[in-house]
Scaffold this active site. Structure first.
Site, short mmCIF file in Angstrom:
data_model
loop_
_atom_site.label_atom_id
_atom_site.label_comp_id
_atom_site.label_asym_id
_atom_site.label_seq_id
_atom_site.Cartn_x
_atom_site.Cartn_y
_atom_site.Cartn_z
N ASP A 77 0.85 -1.19 0.00
CA ASP A 77 0.00 0.00 0.00
C ASP A 77 0.89 1.24 0.00
O ASP A 77 1.85 1.32 0.76
CB ASP A 77 -0.91 -0.02 1.22
CG ASP A 77 -2.05 0.98 1.09
OD1 ASP A 77 -2.46 1.26 -0.04
OD2 ASP A 77 -2.53 1.47 2.12
N HIS A 79 -3.54 13.91 0.61
CA HIS A 79 -3.75 12.97 1.71
C HIS A 79 -2.56 12.97 2.65
O HIS A 79 -2.72 13.03 3.88
CB HIS A 79 -4.00 11.56 1.16
CG HIS A 79 -4.00 10.49 2.21
ND1 HIS A 79 -5.02 10.34 3.11
CD2 HIS A 79 -3.08 9.53 2.53
CE1 HIS A 79 -4.75 9.33 3.93
NE2 HIS A 79 -3.58 8.81 3.61
N GLU A 104 -10.28 3.89 3.36
CA GLU A 104 -9.38 4.65 2.50
C GLU A 104 -9.79 4.36 1.06
O GLU A 104 -9.77 3.21 0.62
CB GLU A 104 -7.91 4.26 2.73
CG GLU A 104 -7.43 4.67 4.11
CD GLU A 104 -5.91 4.79 4.24
OE1 GLU A 104 -5.19 4.08 3.51
OE2 GLU A 104 -5.45 5.60 5.08
N GLU A 160 -9.12 4.04 -2.52
CA GLU A 160 -7.91 3.86 -3.31
C GLU A 160 -8.23 3.14 -4.61
O GLU A 160 -9.30 2.56 -4.79
CB GLU A 160 -6.88 3.01 -2.54
CG GLU A 160 -6.51 3.56 -1.17
CD GLU A 160 -5.31 2.87 -0.55
OE1 GLU A 160 -4.54 2.20 -1.28
OE2 GLU A 160 -5.15 3.00 0.69
N ASP A 191 -9.00 0.32 1.75
CA ASP A 191 -8.04 -0.12 2.76
C ASP A 191 -8.57 0.26 4.14
O ASP A 191 -8.23 1.30 4.69
CB ASP A 191 -6.70 0.57 2.48
CG ASP A 191 -5.62 0.14 3.44
OD1 ASP A 191 -5.59 -1.04 3.79
OD2 ASP A 191 -4.80 0.99 3.82
N ARG A 241 -7.84 3.82 12.95
CA ARG A 241 -6.96 4.99 13.18
C ARG A 241 -6.39 5.03 14.58
O ARG A 241 -5.28 5.52 14.78
CB ARG A 241 -7.73 6.29 12.90
CG ARG A 241 -8.29 6.40 11.52
CD ARG A 241 -7.20 6.36 10.46
NE ARG A 241 -7.76 6.49 9.13
CZ ARG A 241 -7.05 6.32 8.02
NH1 ARG A 241 -5.76 5.98 8.07
NH2 ARG A 241 -7.63 6.46 6.84
N GLN A 249 -3.67 2.49 14.68
CA GLN A 249 -2.58 3.00 13.85
C GLN A 249 -1.75 4.06 14.57
O GLN A 249 -0.52 4.03 14.54
CB GLN A 249 -3.16 3.58 12.55
CG GLN A 249 -2.14 4.06 11.54
CD GLN A 249 -2.78 4.59 10.27
OE1 GLN A 249 -4.00 4.57 10.12
NE2 GLN A 249 -1.96 5.05 9.33
N LYS A 298 -4.13 -2.10 9.78
CA LYS A 298 -4.48 -2.24 8.36
C LYS A 298 -4.67 -3.70 7.97
O LYS A 298 -4.74 -3.99 6.78
CB LYS A 298 -3.33 -1.67 7.52
CG LYS A 298 -3.01 -0.21 7.80
CD LYS A 298 -3.93 0.73 7.07
CE LYS A 298 -3.33 2.13 7.03
NZ LYS A 298 -4.01 2.94 6.01
N THR A 338 -8.94 -5.60 3.55
CA THR A 338 -8.84 -4.66 2.44
C THR A 338 -9.78 -5.19 1.37
O THR A 338 -9.65 -6.34 0.96
CB THR A 338 -7.40 -4.57 1.91
OG1 THR A 338 -6.56 -4.01 2.92
CG2 THR A 338 -7.32 -3.70 0.66
N GLU A 344 -9.75 12.33 7.32
CA GLU A 344 -9.56 13.67 6.74
C GLU A 344 -10.87 14.44 6.67
O GLU A 344 -10.90 15.65 6.93
CB GLU A 344 -8.97 13.54 5.33
CG GLU A 344 -7.56 12.97 5.30
CD GLU A 344 -7.20 12.53 3.88
OE1 GLU A 344 -6.72 13.35 3.11
OE2 GLU A 344 -7.43 11.35 3.56
#
Lengths: 419, 419
Positions: free
Chosen positions: B123, B130, B196, B198, B228, B232, B235, B248, B252, B358
């Site tokens: 990844d 971002h 996420e 992607e 993904d 948080r 993380q 993570k 996915t 975000e």
């Protein structure tokens, strides 16, 4: 601790053999015939693939695939039964000695292959001495041990495609580097190529839910020597914020013999005292480290080797069982053939450090080899060899060796006609 | 940009279909029969596995395995020939219409499966918006963009075993967390579970040496939508110094349809102007991003969805070709089926951000859904859906959708009798 289990094969009964009947590690070998599953015994290999084909072992054909993955997936009862059955076949006084002898091959002259398909490869960072040493060099003494380090085994996903068997030459990598005095990064061959002396745990039992430490311990099929080749200059520039990537993806070498967890049972020992209590789900559930003496040797091209470090797997802060348990906390599915590197195994003293980065303190204190040459990092042509064994009462349980020679970087990585 | 290629199937000729003949994405479907390879066309699926079995396509039996991996390994000439041959079979006026019709199945009611075996999953972190947003939240505005970020695509190895196909429910993970006000870490269900948005690049051609950007571009079989899922809170506590790990590894999700690189050729576009020059081996070698409109929708349990973000793959700072080229600089072997996540695709404005982290600025500015509910992170029962399509002259090349529903965390991850 029980003593040597005697075999009808005299070389398996010596105090110095790595492979007495107590060990029976699993590998894949080839001679005139294609690669097949074998177990090391003394200076021989028992062709268990042929034995199963002839009905002398019965494991549902899982030994017929030229590697150990399918057998590993059978789980602990089958692993234990294989050791029991083979011990019976090879024991001193075995009534099947005559039937078994045709399935023994001398180790000398055979080619050893990857013993299993690596599903995924994870590398940890679980020796407190190593983490403190590297942290001090990379982030300064005040930030040496990250705040999370004492609360869980820190690890990252490595690259399974780069795992190779002992004996494979390793090409010095190119990469992007930026030294403290460089105004901009450069693309160049790594000038700080290094080893990491580790033990690798091989997952046998797949799972799709969080494992307790006890369950994780039972899911581990065995252990290998593991050298996590590391380009320190690439690593220093790339690793923040998402961790090592290209610095660790050139190659990781493993020993050709997997020593099964059961063979290591007499050598179990506790992790060190906890600095802070671990959360319940990561607490030790019995002695899950092993007393395994380890060493790394460096031999410049055409010259004698120097033992550059001696350490012990009992120095780890976290066991492989704790690492695997942590690996599954989020529900991460584990598969047969997952490989978990322990992290560099460094002991308390300078002479016990498991990487050249630590041994030469980032190149500031070069080693002097027995040949008189200085070494900060690996030079082209150097051969690096890891060895390890647990010492019982009159016998060893050894891993053999994990060796690799470093070839010079190619002149131009993008020239397709370069030979 | 050429226009719609008309098919004898009317639903494939509408301006709103995601799957005109220009697209022909690759998936694996099952109905009463076991999973097999198919290509989406309009509201149907062409059973290319059966077509090859009957001799109407000829690819050496690589379409007979129930997934696309073996076919992908054939390389770009075969990929192109498949598109050419199937276009011929399905085109308006095709002389083989009658022969082909029996191999078409309605999409409705079939089950879609993983289209390929994920060899390894990497990844990246390659949208500048971002990286700047997340860096500001995790490390402060002064350290937002790491020093290496403008010089190479930063990435980390993820966990291939956790990749699932769209439609798979995702269980909220447990993990170790430590908030700024916690005196010690806690083991708890993630309270900041996130998406996420992607795009994933699927490697078709294996390699064992550094690839140029041009070579890397040619090695990519196609692209999928990729979510993904990210915890948080886990993380933030675990990611230093070795990067994301358990945060993570729960899941996915990818879309069931791989849109082949060739289908996206009309939508190629350049990366943004470089802030600092890239090293030669990572420089753009032509337009290698794609103009693909993307969106993410959130639907609370039993309620209507809200589009929470709209962005575009052309916002990336690095193309997948540049990411793959960087991935191989150290000699890292790549294999057919390697999956490369682009990294979260965030655009310049708040409404273009590709993660809830975000969008809600770490929970400080909750979104208001169209239903009136606030959202900072995912709540139990929420369904998250990614969609994407490139817009041609009167036609789309779409990815379909990538969806997953979040189930509540289990009460006790170690209770083996919990249902």
């Amino acid at each position: 601790m029980s003593g040597l289990i005697r075999s009808f094969l005299a070389p398996a009964n010596t105090p110095e053999t790595q492979f007495p009947l107590n060990n029976l590690p699993c590998g894949v070998f080839s001679d005139a015939e294609p690669p097949r599953c074998g177990m090391a015994i003394g200076d021989s290999i028992l062709d268990v693939q042929a034995l199963e084909a002839r009905g002398l072992l019965r494991f549902g054909g899982t030994l017929q695939t030229g590697e150990w993955t399918e057998f590993m997936a059978l789980g602990p009862d089958a692993w234990s039964r294989l050791r029991h059955d083979v011990t019976g076949l090879l024991a001193e006084g075995s009534p099947q000695e005559a039937a078994v002898r045709p399935f023994l091959r001398p180790q000398e002259g055979v080619v050893l292959h990857m013993p299993f398909r690596v599903a995924e490869y994870t590398d940890f960072y679980a020796s407190r001495h190593h983490a403190t040493n590297v942290g001090t060099m990379f982030r300064g003494v005040d930030n040496a041990l990250p705040p999370n380090w004492l609360h869980m085994p820190i690890g990252y996903n490595g690259r399974a495609s780069s795992v190779v068997v002992s004996g494979t030459d390793v090409r010095r990598p190119w990469g992007q580097v930026k030294g403290p005095d460089d105004s901009a990064p450069r693309f160049a061959p790594s000038a700080r190529f290094d080893i990491e002396l580790e033990l690798g745990a091989v997952v046998g039992v797949a799972s799709d839910h969080p494992l307790s430490v006890t369950e994780a311990d039972a899911a581990i099929f065995g252990y290998v020597l593991l050298n996590d080749w590391s380009a320190r200059d690439i690593q220093a520039w790339e690793y923040q914020p998402l961790g090592p990537f290209q610095a660790k993806a050139t190659a990781t070498s493993i020993s050709p013999w997997i020593v099964m967890s059961e063979a290591l049972r007499p050598f179990r020992c506790d992790t060190p005292a906890r600095v802070v209590p671990l959360p319940d789900h990561l607490c030790d559930a019995g002695p899950m480290l092993f007393d395994i003496g380890l060493e790394a040797a460096l031999a410049p091209a055409g010259k004698a080797e120097t033992i550059i470090t001696r350490t012990n797997y009992n120095e780890m802060y976290y066991s492989a069982a704790q690492q695997l348990a942590h690996h599954t906390t989020c529900g991460c599915p584990m598969r047969t053939g997952d490989l978990l590197g322990s992290g560099t195994i460094s002991g308390p003293q300078k002479k016990n450090r498991g990487s050249l980065l630590e041994l030469s303190w980032g190149g500031k204190e070069p080693l002097t080899l027995d040949t008189g040459e200085p070494r900060s990092f690996i030079e082209d042509g150097d051969r690096l060899t890891l060895r390890g064994a647990a010492t019982g009462d009159g016998y060893l349980v050894g891993f053999g060796s994990c060796t690799g020679r470093v070839l010079p970087a190619v002149n131009d990585p993008y020239a397709r006609d370069e030979t």
